[in-house]
Every structure is written in structure tokens, then in C-alpha cells.
Design a protein around this motif. Structure first.
Motif, PDB file in Angstrom:
ATOM      1  N   ARG A  42       7.180   2.263   8.927  1.00  0.00           N
ATOM      2  CA  ARG A  42       6.451   2.067   8.250  1.00  0.00           C
ATOM      3  C   ARG A  42       6.764   3.299   7.486  1.00  0.00           C
ATOM      4  N   ILE A  43       7.200   3.279   6.517  1.00  0.00           N
ATOM      5  CA  ILE A  43       7.681   4.225   5.422  1.00  0.00           C
ATOM      6  C   ILE A  43       7.056   4.794   4.368  1.00  0.00           C
ATOM      7  N   PRO A  44       6.542   5.709   4.098  1.00  0.00           N
ATOM      8  CA  PRO A  44       5.829   6.581   2.736  1.00  0.00           C
ATOM      9  C   PRO A  44       6.710   5.948   1.331  1.00  0.00           C
ATOM     10  N   LEU A  45       6.332   5.526   0.438  1.00  0.00           N
ATOM     11  CA  LEU A  45       6.934   6.265  -0.783  1.00  0.00           C
ATOM     12  C   LEU A  45       6.184   6.823  -1.287  1.00  0.00           C
ATOM     13  N   SER A  46       6.514   7.580  -1.743  1.00  0.00           N
ATOM     14  CA  SER A  46       5.853   8.995  -2.979  1.00  0.00           C
ATOM     15  C   SER A  46       5.687   8.740  -4.217  1.00  0.00           C
ATOM     16  N   GLU A  47       5.025   9.211  -5.123  1.00  0.00           N
ATOM     17  CA  GLU A  47       4.740   9.337  -6.260  1.00  0.00           C
ATOM     18  C   GLU A  47       6.090   9.372  -6.768  1.00  0.00           C
ATOM     19  N   LYS A  48       6.997  10.812  -6.511  1.00  0.00           N
ATOM     20  CA  LYS A  48       7.584  11.423  -6.797  1.00  0.00           C
ATOM     21  C   LYS A  48       8.830  10.490  -6.937  1.00  0.00           C
ATOM     22  N   PHE A  49       9.546   9.656  -6.417  1.00  0.00           N
ATOM     23  CA  PHE A  49      10.620   8.708  -6.450  1.00  0.00           C
ATOM     24  C   PHE A  49      10.132   6.850  -6.558  1.00  0.00           C
ATOM     25  N   ARG A  50       9.050   6.816  -6.575  1.00  0.00           N
ATOM     26  CA  ARG A  50       8.449   6.001  -7.540  1.00  0.00           C
ATOM     27  C   ARG A  50       8.669   4.970  -8.677  1.00  0.00           C
ATOM     28  N   ALA A  51       8.507   5.523  -9.476  1.00  0.00           N
ATOM     29  CA  ALA A  51       9.187   4.733 -10.329  1.00  0.00           C
ATOM     30  C   ALA A  51      11.452   4.478 -10.713  1.00  0.00           C
ATOM     31  N   ASP A  52      11.698   5.258  -9.583  1.00  0.00           N
ATOM     32  CA  ASP A  52      13.335   5.040  -9.513  1.00  0.00           C
ATOM     33  C   ASP A  52      13.028   4.198  -9.231  1.00  0.00           C
ATOM     34  N   PHE A  53      12.579   4.003  -7.547  1.00  0.00           N
ATOM     35  CA  PHE A  53      12.842   2.720  -6.850  1.00  0.00           C
ATOM     36  C   PHE A  53      12.024   2.040  -6.925  1.00  0.00           C
ATOM     37  N   MET A  54      11.022   1.584  -8.162  1.00  0.00           N
ATOM     38  CA  MET A  54      10.426   0.312  -8.029  1.00  0.00           C
ATOM     39  C   MET A  54      11.701  -0.218  -9.757  1.00  0.00           C
ATOM     40  N   ALA A  55      12.387   0.912 -10.529  1.00  0.00           N
ATOM     41  CA  ALA A  55      13.326   0.372 -11.134  1.00  0.00           C
ATOM     42  C   ALA A  55      14.485  -1.042 -10.232  1.00  0.00           C
ATOM     43  N   LEU A  56      14.326  -0.282  -9.175  1.00  0.00           N
ATOM     44  CA  LEU A  56      15.818  -0.861  -8.425  1.00  0.00           C
ATOM     45  C   LEU A  56      15.239  -2.272  -8.021  1.00  0.00           C
ATOM     46  N   ILE A  57      13.793  -2.017  -7.781  1.00  0.00           N
ATOM     47  CA  ILE A  57      13.451  -3.881  -6.651  1.00  0.00           C
ATOM     48  C   ILE A  57      13.573  -4.400  -7.719  1.00  0.00           C
ATOM     49  N   GLN A  58      12.844  -4.352  -9.044  1.00  0.00           N
ATOM     50  CA  GLN A  58      12.731  -5.254 -10.239  1.00  0.00           C
ATOM     51  C   GLN A  58      13.960  -5.811 -10.729  1.00  0.00           C
ATOM     52  N   GLN A  59      15.194  -4.965 -10.089  1.00  0.00           N
ATOM     53  CA  GLN A  59      16.529  -6.238 -10.544  1.00  0.00           C
ATOM     54  C   GLN A  59      16.792  -7.565  -9.239  1.00  0.00           C
ATOM     55  N   ARG A  60      15.567  -7.317  -8.801  1.00  0.00           N
ATOM     56  CA  ARG A  60      15.497  -8.382  -7.586  1.00  0.00           C
ATOM     57  C   ARG A  60      14.135  -9.490  -7.640  1.00  0.00           C
ATOM     58  N   PHE A  61      13.962  -9.415  -8.623  1.00  0.00           N
ATOM     59  CA  PHE A  61      12.383  -9.968  -8.585  1.00  0.00           C
ATOM     60  C   PHE A  61      12.750 -11.300  -9.177  1.00  0.00           C
ATOM     61  N   LEU A  62      11.712 -12.466  -8.688  1.00  0.00           N
ATOM     62  CA  LEU A  62      12.305 -13.761  -9.608  1.00  0.00           C
ATOM     63  C   LEU A  62      11.044 -13.687 -10.058  1.00  0.00           C
TER      64      LEU A  62
ATOM     65  N   ASP B  56       0.626  -1.058  -0.373  1.00  0.00           N
ATOM     66  CA  ASP B  56      -0.150   0.415  -0.326  1.00  0.00           C
ATOM     67  C   ASP B  56       0.726   1.353   0.171  1.00  0.00           C
ATOM     68  N   ASN B  57       1.599   1.480  -0.621  1.00  0.00           N
ATOM     69  CA  ASN B  57       2.656   2.754  -0.658  1.00  0.00           C
ATOM     70  C   ASN B  57       3.399   2.889  -0.112  1.00  0.00           C
ATOM     71  N   HIS B  58       3.803   1.998   0.820  1.00  0.00           N
ATOM     72  CA  HIS B  58       4.661   2.066   2.033  1.00  0.00           C
ATOM     73  C   HIS B  58       6.011   0.936   2.134  1.00  0.00           C
ATOM     74  N   ILE B  59       6.876   1.129   2.634  1.00  0.00           N
ATOM     75  CA  ILE B  59       8.022   0.534   3.054  1.00  0.00           C
ATOM     76  C   ILE B  59       8.358  -0.095   3.886  1.00  0.00           C
ATOM     77  N   HIS B  60       7.974  -1.191   4.852  1.00  0.00           N
ATOM     78  CA  HIS B  60       8.275  -1.689   5.800  1.00  0.00           C
ATOM     79  C   HIS B  60      10.305  -1.998   5.944  1.00  0.00           C
ATOM     80  N   ILE B  61      10.556  -1.791   7.003  1.00  0.00           N
ATOM     81  CA  ILE B  61      11.939  -1.982   7.487  1.00  0.00           C
ATOM     82  C   ILE B  61      11.730  -1.714   8.713  1.00  0.00           C
ATOM     83  N   ALA B  62      12.396  -2.844   9.348  1.00  0.00           N
ATOM     84  CA  ALA B  62      12.802  -3.414  10.641  1.00  0.00           C
ATOM     85  C   ALA B  62      10.894  -3.009  11.420  1.00  0.00           C
TER      86      ALA B  62
END
Length: 235
Positions: free
Chosen positions: A215-235, A206-212
Motif C-alpha cells: 500500500r503506497i502513499p500518493l502525495s499531493e506533490k505528485f498527484r496531478a502528474d500521476f492522475m494525468a497519466l492514469i486518465q490516459q487509461r480511463f474507459l 484513499d490516496n493510496h496505490i495498491h500494488i501486489a
């Protein structure tokens, strides 16, 4: 490990950033900061130098031309905005080729190569703490040592940044933007107030990142770059 290094670059901001990386993460001595190749040649005559951080695109005498004039015992790390010279750079006593802007994580990888090149066989067999990737942050009058692998996230608070690790929180007088400019993957900005270590993420929901337990918000401004990095770890 103690080494003598020389920075050669005609861009003051590039010199300043590299100087900061060296001061924060090594015990090396900066013997000079030169803004052209001719200054560097004079400095090399006067100062014992192990490693030269060398820009390529400089006036009068470029970095490649200067590299050909260096003694064989002086090692080179090229620092440049141009990737096309990478292959040619290894015609010299080159240890690494860093593309600008040089992130902290990329510099730390180069540091390992550099120190490995100067380490004796006996030293190479030791498992020293120096081999860990770390940096120092200033909190009040204290210089606090932080290991990259322990970092969870950075949280901006106006003129300060809260550095949160698995063990502690440290408040430093610095803007989040300055830290974002120094870090590369696995660190990425996800919000105006947050930089996260993607290797510490437990889940994204739900547009939030959970670390420990955060609960950290993921804003639309940074979402594309973040998801591009995350997709490098997709199975």
C-alpha cells in the motif's frame, strides 16, 4: 547483439546519460565520445562505426551538416532537445529521433529499432531473450539483471533504493531522484520515497496505490502528474 556506436554531443551530461543507458542495457561497444562534429569525423576515420548518436545543435558544424558527410552504411540516431527537426532528419540514414532528456524506456524502444536494422533475416526469426526490455543494477559486488515488465516499484531509503519486482527485492546504492530522471512512462514518481510501475497497479483508494501486497502513499506533490497519466487509461 554487438554493435559499434559513437556518441556526438557538446553537452557532457547528455553524453554521460546516453553512455549509462548503453552500458546498462546493451552489449554495444562505445568507440568514442565526441563533443563536436570535427572530432567525430576524425574518430570515424579510425574506428569502425555502425551507429552514431548525434546531437543537432552543436557549434561550427551542426548535426544535420555532419549527417550529410557520413558514409551510407553508418546509421544515425538523432538526440536533441528540438522536435522541429524530426521530419528533416529522415532525409539521412536515420533510425530514430530521441528528444532530450532521453528516458530509459525511450532508449529501450530505440534500441529495438537499431538492433532490428542490423539483424539478419535468420536472426529476426529467433525469439531471443535479448528482445526483452531489461537493465542491470549494481547491488554490492553483483550486477543484477532486472526486466522492466517484472518491476513493481522503487522505494527510496536515504542513500539507497529498494528495487521490488514480482520475484525479488534488490537494494542498490543510488538516490531515488537519479532513477526518476532515467525512467519514463509507465513509471512515475508518486511520493518522495516511491516510484511505481503504473501497469502493475491493482487499485487506487484513499490516496493510496495498491500494488501486489504493498500500500503506497500518493502525495499531493505528485498527484496531478500521476492522475494525468492514469486518465490516459480511463474507459
Amino acid at each position: 547483439m554487438s554493435l559499434n556506436c559513437l556518441i556526438v554531443d557538446d553537452e557532457p551530461n547528455a553524453v554521460k546519460l546516453l553512455e549509462l543507458h548503453i552500458q546498462q542495457t546493451t552489449n554495444w561497444r562505445i568507440v568514442g565520445k565526441c563533443y563536436n562534429a570535427l572530432e567525430a569525423l576524425e574518430c570515424l576515420k579510425q574506428q569502425k562505426t555502425d551507429v552514431v548518436f548525434l546531437d543537432i545543435n552543436m557549434p561550427r558544424l551542426n548535426g544535420m551538416e555532419l549527417a550529410g558527410l557520413l558514409p551510407s552504411h553508418v546509421k544515425i540516431v538523432f538526440t536533441t532537445a528540438y522536435s522541429e527537426f524530426a521530419a528533416a532528419s529522415y532525409n539521412y540514414q536515420t533510425l530514430d529521433y530521441l528528444l532530450k532528456p532521453i528516458t530509459l524506456t525511450r532508449f529501450l524502444a530505440a534500441r529495438q529499432k537499431i538492433e532490428a536494422a542490423f539483424r539478419t533475416p535468420a536472426q529476426a526469426d529467433k525469439t531471443e531473450d535479448d528482445h526483452q526490455d531489461y537493465f542491470f543494477v549494481k547491488s554490492g559486488k553483483t550486477l543484477q539483471r532486472i526486466r522492466l515488465q517484472d518491476l513493481l516499484y522503487f522505494e527510496g531509503e536515504k542513500e539507497y533504493v529498494r528495487v521490488v519486482t514480482v520475484k525479488e527485492e534488490v537494494l542498490v546504492y543510488k538516490r531515488l531522484k537519479e532513477i526518476a530522471e532515467q525512467l519514463g512512462p509507465p513509471f512515475i514518481r508518486v511520493h518522495n520515497s516511491y516510484i511505481v510501475n503504473t501497469s502493475q497497479i491493482e487499485r487506487i483508494l484513499d490516496n493510496h496505490i495498491h500494488i501486489a501486497d504493498k500500500r503506497i502513499p500518493l502525495s499531493e506533490k505528485f498527484r496531478a502528474d500521476f492522475m494525468a497519466l492514469i486518465q490516459q487509461r480511463f474507459l
